[in-house]
Design a protein around this motif. Structure first.
Motif, PDB file in Angstrom:
ATOM      1  N   VAL A 161       6.572  18.191  42.295  1.00 46.24           N
ATOM      2  CA  VAL A 161       5.168  17.948  42.632  1.00 46.24           C
ATOM      3  C   VAL A 161       5.081  16.901  43.734  1.00 46.24           C
ATOM      4  N   LEU A 162       5.781  15.803  43.557  1.00 45.27           N
ATOM      5  CA  LEU A 162       5.719  14.704  44.523  1.00 45.27           C
ATOM      6  C   LEU A 162       6.325  15.102  45.873  1.00 45.27           C
ATOM      7  N   GLU A 163       7.453  15.772  45.853  1.00 43.58           N
ATOM      8  CA  GLU A 163       8.112  16.170  47.101  1.00 43.58           C
ATOM      9  C   GLU A 163       7.281  17.156  47.915  1.00 43.58           C
ATOM     10  N   GLN A 216      14.323   9.420  39.114  1.00 43.51           N
ATOM     11  CA  GLN A 216      14.882  10.023  40.316  1.00 43.51           C
ATOM     12  C   GLN A 216      14.125   9.515  41.523  1.00 43.51           C
ATOM     13  N   ARG A 217      14.893   9.152  42.517  1.00 38.79           N
ATOM     14  CA  ARG A 217      14.329   8.657  43.771  1.00 38.79           C
ATOM     15  C   ARG A 217      13.900   9.830  44.642  1.00 38.79           C
ATOM     16  N   ILE A 218      12.804   9.670  45.353  1.00 34.49           N
ATOM     17  CA  ILE A 218      12.280  10.699  46.242  1.00 34.49           C
ATOM     18  C   ILE A 218      12.605  10.295  47.677  1.00 34.49           C
ATOM     19  N   THR A 219      13.320  11.169  48.373  1.00 35.51           N
ATOM     20  CA  THR A 219      13.676  10.870  49.771  1.00 35.51           C
ATOM     21  C   THR A 219      13.060  11.865  50.741  1.00 35.51           C
ATOM     22  N   ASN A 220      12.652  13.031  50.249  1.00 38.39           N
ATOM     23  CA  ASN A 220      12.044  14.056  51.110  1.00 38.39           C
ATOM     24  C   ASN A 220      10.634  14.344  50.637  1.00 38.39           C
ATOM     25  N   ARG A 221       9.735  14.446  51.611  1.00 38.36           N
ATOM     26  CA  ARG A 221       8.356  14.795  51.273  1.00 38.36           C
ATOM     27  C   ARG A 221       7.830  15.760  52.307  1.00 38.36           C
ATOM     28  N   SER A 222       7.053  16.705  51.843  1.00 40.56           N
ATOM     29  CA  SER A 222       6.374  17.639  52.729  1.00 40.56           C
ATOM     30  C   SER A 222       5.089  18.069  52.021  1.00 40.56           C
ATOM     31  N   VAL A 223       4.413  19.036  52.565  1.00 44.19           N
ATOM     32  CA  VAL A 223       3.211  19.553  51.914  1.00 44.19           C
ATOM     33  C   VAL A 223       3.399  21.046  51.722  1.00 44.19           C
ATOM     34  N   ASN A 224       3.405  21.479  50.473  1.00 42.30           N
ATOM     35  CA  ASN A 224       3.515  22.886  50.136  1.00 42.30           C
ATOM     36  C   ASN A 224       2.679  23.117  48.884  1.00 42.30           C
ATOM     37  N   LEU A 225       1.415  23.429  49.110  1.00 43.49           N
ATOM     38  CA  LEU A 225       0.487  23.581  47.996  1.00 43.49           C
ATOM     39  C   LEU A 225       0.830  24.775  47.114  1.00 43.49           C
ATOM     40  N   GLU A 226       1.494  25.771  47.679  1.00 46.58           N
ATOM     41  CA  GLU A 226       1.890  26.926  46.864  1.00 46.58           C
ATOM     42  C   GLU A 226       2.899  26.508  45.797  1.00 46.58           C
ATOM     43  N   LYS A 227       3.850  25.642  46.170  1.00 46.47           N
ATOM     44  CA  LYS A 227       4.830  25.176  45.188  1.00 46.47           C
ATOM     45  C   LYS A 227       4.150  24.346  44.100  1.00 46.47           C
ATOM     46  N   ILE A 228       3.198  23.515  44.490  1.00 45.58           N
ATOM     47  CA  ILE A 228       2.470  22.719  43.502  1.00 45.58           C
ATOM     48  C   ILE A 228       1.725  23.642  42.537  1.00 45.58           C
ATOM     49  N   SER A 229       1.117  24.693  43.064  1.00 45.07           N
ATOM     50  CA  SER A 229       0.414  25.651  42.226  1.00 45.07           C
ATOM     51  C   SER A 229       1.371  26.336  41.250  1.00 45.07           C
ATOM     52  N   LYS A 230       2.570  26.693  41.727  1.00 45.99           N
ATOM     53  CA  LYS A 230       3.558  27.346  40.861  1.00 45.99           C
ATOM     54  C   LYS A 230       4.059  26.398  39.775  1.00 45.99           C
ATOM     55  N   ILE A 231       4.231  25.136  40.111  1.00 44.55           N
ATOM     56  CA  ILE A 231       4.658  24.149  39.112  1.00 44.55           C
ATOM     57  C   ILE A 231       3.568  23.976  38.058  1.00 44.55           C
ATOM     58  N   ASN A 232       2.314  23.933  38.495  1.00 42.16           N
ATOM     59  CA  ASN A 232       1.199  23.827  37.562  1.00 42.16           C
ATOM     60  C   ASN A 232       1.161  25.034  36.623  1.00 42.16           C
ATOM     61  N   SER A 233       1.380  26.222  37.176  1.00 40.49           N
ATOM     62  CA  SER A 233       1.408  27.430  36.348  1.00 40.49           C
ATOM     63  C   SER A 233       2.551  27.379  35.346  1.00 40.49           C
ATOM     64  N   LEU A 234       3.711  26.902  35.798  1.00 36.57           N
ATOM     65  CA  LEU A 234       4.859  26.773  34.897  1.00 36.57           C
ATOM     66  C   LEU A 234       4.548  25.786  33.772  1.00 36.57           C
ATOM     67  N   ALA A 235       3.927  24.662  34.099  1.00 40.94           N
ATOM     68  CA  ALA A 235       3.573  23.668  33.078  1.00 40.94           C
ATOM     69  C   ALA A 235       2.622  24.274  32.050  1.00 40.94           C
ATOM     70  N   GLN A 236       1.661  25.057  32.510  1.00 46.76           N
ATOM     71  CA  GLN A 236       0.726  25.706  31.583  1.00 46.76           C
ATOM     72  C   GLN A 236       1.451  26.718  30.707  1.00 46.76           C
ATOM     73  N   GLU A 237       2.379  27.478  31.308  1.00 51.69           N
ATOM     74  CA  GLU A 237       3.154  28.460  30.548  1.00 51.69           C
ATOM     75  C   GLU A 237       3.999  27.771  29.475  1.00 51.69           C
ATOM     76  N   LEU A 238       4.647  26.659  29.843  1.00 51.93           N
ATOM     77  CA  LEU A 238       5.462  25.924  28.874  1.00 51.93           C
ATOM     78  C   LEU A 238       4.602  25.350  27.758  1.00 51.93           C
ATOM     79  N   THR A 239       3.393  24.928  28.091  1.00 52.89           N
ATOM     80  CA  THR A 239       2.480  24.405  27.086  1.00 52.89           C
ATOM     81  C   THR A 239       2.118  25.490  26.077  1.00 52.89           C
TER      82      THR A 239
END
Length: 116
Positions: A20-22, A71-94
């Motif tokens: 999410v952060l990256e 974990q340290r974060i060294t790379n950052r970019s913007v990819n809203l699609e990945k954030i959306s997929k992570i959110n969907s995965l979190a909901q699925e795991l819930t």
């Protein structure tokens, strides 16, 4: 299904928060994702502390023993699609709760991480 190992819970929740952060997510969103996944997978308690450069997750096992990973974060970019997929995965795991297969969750995170 057998009980999910605390190390798997920590790793999956930490990696989700890192992704999410990256990918441009806000720190509060990364914290919420870590906690949501850890609790869904059976952690007795969970907390996360996220800054723009580090993700720290603490989970409590069934014996009330705390475990922390960071974990340290060294790379950052913007990819809203990945954030959306992570959110969907979190909901699925819930929804799956303690019936989550840790290998499947890790594979899902790997696919999200490697996606363009």
């Amino acid at each position: 299904m057998s009980e999910i190992l605390i190390d798997d819970i920590m790793d999956i929740s930490l990696q989700a928060g890192v992704l999410v952060l990256e990918n441009g997510g806000e720190t509060y969103r990364a914290e919420e994702t870590c906690v949501q996944i850890a609790r869904a997978m059976g952690a007795g308690n969970a907390s996360a502390f996220v800054t723009p450069t580090v993700v720290i997750v603490t989970v409590t096992d069934q014996n009330k023993k705390s475990h922390t990973a960071m974990q340290r974060i060294t790379n950052r970019s913007v990819n809203l699609e990945k954030i959306s997929k992570i959110n969907s995965l979190a909901q699925e795991l819930t929804l799956k709760g303690k019936n989550v297969n840790p290998e499947e969750a890790e594979n899902s995170l790997a696919k999200i991480r490697e996606a363009p």
